[in-house]
Design an enzyme around this catalytic site. Structure first.
Site, PDB file in Angstrom:
ATOM      1  N   ALA A 139       3.556  -0.821  -1.111  1.00 40.87           N
ATOM      2  CA  ALA A 139       4.161  -2.099  -0.727  1.00 40.87           C
ATOM      3  C   ALA A 139       4.943  -2.659  -1.910  1.00 40.87           C
ATOM      4  CB  ALA A 139       3.060  -3.070  -0.309  1.00 40.87           C
TER       5      ALA A 139
ATOM      6  N   GLN B 250       4.479  -5.287  -3.525  1.00 41.50           N
ATOM      7  CA  GLN B 250       3.542  -5.777  -4.550  1.00 41.50           C
ATOM      8  C   GLN B 250       2.433  -4.764  -4.819  1.00 41.50           C
ATOM      9  OE1 GLN B 250       3.639  -8.173  -6.712  1.00 41.50           O
ATOM     10  NE2 GLN B 250       5.643  -8.797  -5.935  1.00 41.50           N
ATOM     11  N   SER B 251       2.736  -3.488  -4.713  1.00 42.68           N
ATOM     12  CA  SER B 251       1.720  -2.450  -4.923  1.00 42.68           C
ATOM     13  C   SER B 251       1.218  -2.419  -6.367  1.00 42.68           C
ATOM     14  CB  SER B 251       2.333  -1.090  -4.573  1.00 42.68           C
ATOM     15  OG  SER B 251       1.509  -0.043  -5.052  1.00 42.68           O
ATOM     16  N   ASN B 252      -0.097  -2.523  -6.518  1.00 44.86           N
ATOM     17  CA  ASN B 252      -0.710  -2.361  -7.845  1.00 44.86           C
ATOM     18  C   ASN B 252      -0.683  -0.901  -8.261  1.00 44.86           C
ATOM     19  OD1 ASN B 252      -1.702  -5.147  -8.035  1.00 44.86           O
ATOM     20  ND2 ASN B 252      -2.968  -4.532  -6.291  1.00 44.86           N
TER      21      ASN B 252
ATOM     22  N   CYS C  70       1.673   1.285  -7.522  1.00 45.38           N
ATOM     23  CA  CYS C  70       3.006   1.631  -8.029  1.00 45.38           C
ATOM     24  C   CYS C  70       3.205   1.079  -9.440  1.00 45.38           C
ATOM     25  CB  CYS C  70       4.083   1.105  -7.083  1.00 45.38           C
ATOM     26  SG  CYS C  70       4.155   2.040  -5.528  1.00 45.38           S
TER      27      CYS C  70
END
Ligand SMILES: *Cc1c(COP(=O)(O)O)cnc(C)c1O
Length: 334
Positions: free
Chosen positions: A72, A74-76, A78
């Site tokens: 997403a 706001q992916s942690n 990534c």
């Protein structure tokens, strides 16, 4: 059992602290401990750091020079992948769901600082576009490596088998009745399940389901069991799991993935104001809301010694200014 056959790169600081939360415990009437994987160290930390140590260890061993993953906006996962790639001198491509926002905030801001390439994927927020990107990078002469969505494959899960070993060594003299954590792409859950078995931990393992996704071929609980089984095979163990052993609590899905409701807001505010600890709006805020509710409704008894696994994610607080309820704070008119 160190699984030395699997190459690993050091990306974080371990063991992460195991701490008691005295004020939250007093407020709720249970003895609450926290495993601080928000302090793994890699670019504000989180549970993906553990997984990436094995997954990127594999990428380096295979001579890859380019990393592809997805998530997403706001992916942690990534954000931690982008940081690790920078550290290891790997080119990094992120395929993010949705459209490019006007302003990069929270995790997305950090992704940009790490100098990775960002590809916007619209509806395809779970890496559906990975194969096409893999082919085009390969055609350019690169040696790409795919890190699966959420880092949830056998290598990612193996990291959480080791995390249970780390916990077992830290928690001698303690007897947790339950371990509560946010479960979303399954790697953490599968690894904790297998680790619990291999290191004889007595706690009941309760995954709080974060993302109700019905698009996958297999239901999420079946995916977790399958990953636990495959991880056991990879690690040379004959352990098997029955569906009865899997607890994936669906009661706290709220308004959907990434939507902060009153329960999450209360959990985030309580933990911040009683312990000075930041939860995140998407995962740990929801999982803590589940723990609080289970204590209040008696599903967890007063006086139990329980462990909450903090899986990280706080950088996305800075992208949630609209949804966080600051009236729960103590702002007062002058
Ligand atoms: C990814 C993530 C989780 C879920 O872990 P999975 O292994 O994907 O189930 C929980 N909390 C945070 C903060 C995460 O970033």
């Amino acid at each position: 059992m160190d699984y030395q056959q699997f190459p690993k790169v050091d990306l974080g600081f371990f063991p992460t602290p195991l701490v008691k939360l005295p004020r939250l415990s007093q407020a709720l009437g249970c003895e609450i401990w926290m495993k601080r994987d928000d302090m793994t160290g890699l670019a504000f930390g989180g549970n993906k750091t553990r997984k990436l140590e094995y997954i990127l260890g594999d990428a380096l061993a295979k001579g890859c020079d380019t990393i592809i993953t997805a998530g997403a906006a706001q992916s942690n996962h990534c954000r931690q992948t982008a940081a690790a790639a920078a550290q290891l001198n790997l080119e990094c491509h992120l395929i993010l769901g949705g459209e490019q926002p006007d302003k990069a905030q929270g995790n997305l801001l950090l992704d940009n600082l790490f100098g990775c390439h960002i590809h916007w994927a619209g509806e395809n927020r779970k890496g559906e576009d990975i194969p096409a990107l893999y082919q085009s990078l390969q055609a350019e002469g690169k040696r790409p490596y795919i890190v699966p969505y959420g880092g949830s494959n056998e290598l990612g899960a193996l990291a959480f088998v080791n995390a249970v070993k780390e916990l077992a060594e830290q928690s001698r003299g303690l007897a947790f009745s339950r371990l509560i954590f946010a479960s979303s792409s399954g790697g953490t859950h599968a690894g904790l399940m297998l680790g619990k078995r291999l290191f004889n931990q007595a706690f009941e393992l309760i995954g709080i389901n974060i993302d109700k996704d019905e698009s996958a071929d297999l239901p999420f609980d079946a995916q977790i069991l399958e990953l636990a089984r495959k991880t056991a095979v990879m690690a040379g163990s004959t352990e098997t799991f029955s569906p009865r052993e899997l607890i994936l609590n669906p009661n706290y899905l709220g308004e959907g993935y990434g939507i902060v409701g009153s329960r999450e807001n209360e959990a985030i505010a309580l933990t911040a104001q009683l312990e000075g600890i930041l939860l995140d709006p998407v995962y740990t805020g929801r999982a803590m809301a589940g723990l609080i509710d289970m204590i209040r409704t008696g599903a967890i008894s007063r006086g139990e010694q329980v462990l909450f696994w903090h899986t990280g994610g706080a950088p996305s607080l800075f992208a949630y200014t609209e949804q966080l309820d600051l009236t729960q704070g103590k702002n007062q008119p002058i």
